[in-house]
Design a protein around this motif. Structure first.
Motif, PDB file in Angstrom:
ATOM      1  N   VAL A  29      39.108  46.872  42.976  1.00  0.00           N
ATOM      2  CA  VAL A  29      38.496  46.225  44.141  1.00  0.00           C
ATOM      3  C   VAL A  29      37.079  46.755  44.355  1.00  0.00           C
ATOM      4  N   ALA A  30      36.905  48.069  44.215  1.00  0.00           N
ATOM      5  CA  ALA A  30      35.573  48.659  44.397  1.00  0.00           C
ATOM      6  C   ALA A  30      34.585  48.089  43.386  1.00  0.00           C
ATOM      7  N   ILE A  81      33.591  44.512  44.406  1.00  0.00           N
ATOM      8  CA  ILE A  81      32.636  44.488  45.517  1.00  0.00           C
ATOM      9  C   ILE A  81      31.259  44.952  45.053  1.00  0.00           C
ATOM     10  N   ILE A 120      36.831  41.554  53.739  1.00  0.00           N
ATOM     11  CA  ILE A 120      37.602  42.359  52.798  1.00  0.00           C
ATOM     12  C   ILE A 120      38.847  42.884  53.506  1.00  0.00           C
ATOM     13  N   ILE A 141      39.309  39.948  43.857  1.00  0.00           N
ATOM     14  CA  ILE A 141      38.848  39.597  45.206  1.00  0.00           C
ATOM     15  C   ILE A 141      38.771  38.081  45.328  1.00  0.00           C
ATOM     16  N   TYR A 201      39.984  45.716  60.404  1.00  0.00           N
ATOM     17  CA  TYR A 201      39.191  45.677  59.174  1.00  0.00           C
ATOM     18  C   TYR A 201      37.710  45.464  59.462  1.00  0.00           C
ATOM     19  N   ASP A 242      31.023  45.438  54.674  1.00  0.00           N
ATOM     20  CA  ASP A 242      32.038  45.373  53.618  1.00  0.00           C
ATOM     21  C   ASP A 242      32.536  46.763  53.237  1.00  0.00           C
ATOM     22  N   TYR A 279      36.377  47.892  53.205  1.00  0.00           N
ATOM     23  CA  TYR A 279      36.981  48.460  51.997  1.00  0.00           C
ATOM     24  C   TYR A 279      37.597  49.818  52.307  1.00  0.00           C
ATOM     25  N   CYS A 330      33.761  55.904  54.093  1.00  0.00           N
ATOM     26  CA  CYS A 330      33.530  54.458  54.219  1.00  0.00           C
ATOM     27  C   CYS A 330      33.784  53.950  55.624  1.00  0.00           C
ATOM     28  N   MET A 345      28.285  50.935  47.583  1.00  0.00           N
ATOM     29  CA  MET A 345      29.461  50.709  46.756  1.00  0.00           C
ATOM     30  C   MET A 345      29.334  51.342  45.372  1.00  0.00           C
TER      31      MET A 345
END
Length: 707
Positions: free
Chosen positions: A530-531, A534, A550, A565, A591, A607, A611, A673, A684
């Motif tokens: 996922v990282a 992004i 996200i 994603i 979120y 974002d 995350y 984060c 990121m």
């Protein structure tokens, strides 16, 4: 190359149509302090001859500043200042200021400089010349700036295109922002036309005048006789005469212009002035009244704008990456008696059946011409084709099964059947509902490929062209950690997106609903997937994309347990009332970064926060907010911080066998984060490096309890 125009013209035509200009020596001096406004008279600085004017002209819902040829039935814009700036309002002004600056002052008080002069010689005055050139004079009456040095889409008499200069087409006859094509006078002496977003390699060119081994100084020139030619560095030798028009008669004044039109064709026009009126012949063969010509898009393409066919066509599906099972995704559609003049990728003798099969297997092949037992493969875009009974070649086009298509196309029929299913007929199963609408699962008829279909609801209304452009941009690039957009359908208010089907559902299902949750090693790999996804959205895409939503529900798991994603690039489609909520779940679930509640500008750091919340959920296999737990564990980020400070990280994973060094590193990344202050959150790229263990993770600030 999928976004580039491909247009089938079913007729023969001459590339250059008729040409441009007789020059006078009259001028009109404009003194310092002079102003113009679109709402007052005059709104332009005209010439005494009345041929050209400089000032405000209408564009879209406002006004732009430029130069136009005064003509009938409407003026013809030949130059625009700051052409890609947004239009200004009616209370804006164009000013030649006392201190010698030429600028636009918007209604909001902003200044947009037109002439950026970095030398000490002050401007004394300005003038609009009969050649169509707007000039600024210094104190010694020398020209210190002129519009001829900054061409847009048009050359006028005396305005030469030198090495390194280029013309860029306008979007349309009514919008003079930068369009889809450019004509470059290259340093190697060659005049070459490219699609605007190409790599400008030889294979990208769709037209050129090639001077082999000529590396001298070359200019493209247009003279008062209507001759368009290339001239060498001696300024005396005409190396290559492109076209010559008839010489002006003594009874008429003829103004010539050479324009790279919105359709990518470089044309030479002549405007005949009689009694101060200019008459221009129409060149729109696709829409001329009573014309015998008929224009169509190639199979798999649709008009960019039905009312302006010379804008061309665009792919109605998104090109996919090369696959071993590529034949499953494409059909072949034939058009008899067709030909075009592009350069093929390859020419190989083979049977007709082998030719079409070969194109299906070739990722670079968009179409083929089959003639005389020769198979000629072509890469998209295919430019201007012709069709008549005397042509013996057959064209074959590769059309994706999942794309929306024009009527009568097999791929379009299959998607239309799917569309009908999505809007009421029993065929498919509803998977979920979210901020954009319902998501269904089904399969394409014939191929049996499983797909997911998202029906967009409560989205901002926009033109079909804008929607197609946005969806095509989203789907044009395929990445390992993105859910691939296979195609889309739009018909009025009905908007459907067709995605690859993700068999293992969402990360939320895997973490919160599955009987057997993934082990730590699998969860950590998902977090890294996922990282990386992004990171590409934020820093490696052509255009930076802020996801804005996200969360585990938007992270899907494919057959090989790779995390991908989904819904990236769709946030701006939401209506304002939905822009910061997901049926209220995002705010409750926590979120959203604090910046959303403060109504400030959203950045990539929003974002990063989302995350971070999802990362902590991946670590602990529980949602960010949980009610049936002790009070100090309700908010996940606060509980994780307390456990970290107390040295009790084992509580987060219970009795699971984990690498505690990796666990500690991952927890620290999650806490960084989710800092309230966006400036404290890492980018990121650093998140990925810290998770991979190649960058040290400092201890996060204390005092992060969040209740």
């Amino acid at each position: 190359m999928a976004l580039l125009t491909s247009l089938l013209w079913l007729f023969s035509f001459s590339l250059l149509v008729g040409i441009a200009v007789a020059q006078q020596n009259k001028s009109h001096i404009i003194s310092l302090g002079s102003k113009l406004s679109p709402s007052t008279h005059p709104n332009s600085w005209p010439l005494p001859s009345g041929y050209f004017a400089f000032g405000f002209y209408p564009q879209n819902n406002g006004f732009a500043v430029g130069i136009w040829l005064v003509s009938q039935p409407e003026n013809i814009v030949v130059w625009t200042a700051n052409r890609d700036d947004s239009p200004v309002s009616a209370n804006s002004t164009l000013e030649l200021t006392i201190d010698g600056r030429l600028l636009i002052r918007t209604g909001q008080g902003q200044e947009r400089l037109i002439a950026n002069l970095s030398f000490s010689d002050p401007i004394d005055s300005a003038s609009m010349l009969d050649s169509g050139n707007f000039v600024l004079y210094g104190s010694n009456s020398s020209v210190v700036w002129q519009s001829f040095n900054f061409p847009t889409d048009t050359l006028l008499i005396g305005q030469n295109l030198s090495n390194g200069d280029e013309l860029v087409s306008s979007i349309s006859n009514f919008d003079h922002s930068s369009g889809r094509y450019l004509l470059a006078m290259q340093s190697d002496g060659n005049l070459v036309a490219y699609p605007e977003n190409s790599a400008r390699q030889l294979e990208d060119a769709y037209w050129n005048v090639q001077l082999l081994s000529y590396f001298g100084y070359v200019q493209l020139c247009l003279d008062y006789k209507g001759q368009l030619y290339l001239k060498d560095e001696s300024f005396t030798s005409k190396i290559n005469r492109l076209v010559k028009s008839s010489h002006p008669t003594e009874k008429k004044i003829i103004i010539y212009r050479a324009t790279l039109d919105a359709d990518g064709i470089f044309r030479l026009y002549s405007h005949h002035f009689e009694n101060s009126t200019a008459l221009t012949t129409s060149t729109d063969y696709c829409s001329r009244s009573g014309a015998k010509y008929d224009c169509h898009c190639y199979p798999g393409f649709v008009w960019i704008n039905q009312s302006e066919k010379l804008l061309g066509c665009t792919l109605n599906f998104t090109e996919d990456v090369c696959r071993k099972d590529i034949k499953i995704y494409y059909n072949i559609t034939a058009i008899e008696n067709t030909w075009w003049g592009d350069f093929p990728l390859s020419v190989v003798p083979m049977t007709r059946e082998s030719c079409t099969s070969s194109c299906q297997d070739d990722c670079n092949c968009g179409a083929v011409l089959y003639a005389g037992e020769n198979c000629q493969k072509y890469k998209l875009p295919i430019m201007y084709g012709k069709r008549n009974r005397n042509m013996s070649a057959t064209a074959f086009f590769k059309v994706i099964l999942g794309g929306s298509a024009s009527h009568g196309d097999p791929a379009g029929d299959k998607l239309q059947s799917l569309v009908s299913s999505c809007t009421g007929i029993k065929f498919i199963e509803e998977l979920a509902r979210g901020s954009f609408g319902a998501v269904y699962t089904g399969n394409l008829q014939g191929g049996g490929k499983n797909i997911a279909v998202k029906r967009l609801e409560r989205v901002v209304e926009e033109s079909e062209r804008e929607f197609r452009a946005e969806m095509t941009a989203i789907g044009r690039t395929h990445r390992r950690n993105w859910v691939q957009l296979l195609g889309f359908f739009v018909e009025g208010s009905r908007k459907l997106l067709v995605y690859e089907y993700m068999k293992n559902g969402s990360l939320a299902d895997v973490l919160f609903k599955a009987e057997i949750q993934p082990v730590w090693r699998e969860r950590f790999r998902i977090a890294l997937d996922v990282a990386r996804g992004i990171l590409y959205l934020h820093e490696e895409c052509e255009v930076q994309i802020i996801h804005c939503n996200i969360k585990p529900q938007n992270i899907l798991i494919d057959d090989s347990w790779t995390a991908k994603i989904s819904d990236f690039g769709l946030a701006k489609l939401l209506q304002p009332s939905q822009a910061s909520t997901d049926e209220g779940l995002s705010e409750i679930g926590g979120y959203l970064a604090p910046v959303w509640q403060r109504n400030t500008v959203i950045s990539v750091k929003a974002d990063i926060y989302s995350y971070g919340v999802a990362l902590l959920e991946i670590i602990c296999c529980r949602s960010n907010i949980k009610i049936d737990v002790p009070p100090d564990e309700i908010i996940l980020s606060g509980w994780v911080n307390n456990c970290f400070v107390a040295g009790e990280l084992d509580k987060l994973v219970e009795d699971e066998d984990v690498d505690f060094k990796t666990l500690e590193r991952t927890v620290k990344v999650g806490l960084w984060c989710t800092q309230d202050d966006p400036t404290l959150r890492p980018c990121m790229k650093d998140v990925v490096l810290m998770l991979e263990g190649t960058m040290e993770v400092p201890v996060p600030p204390a005092g992060m309890e969040k209740f």
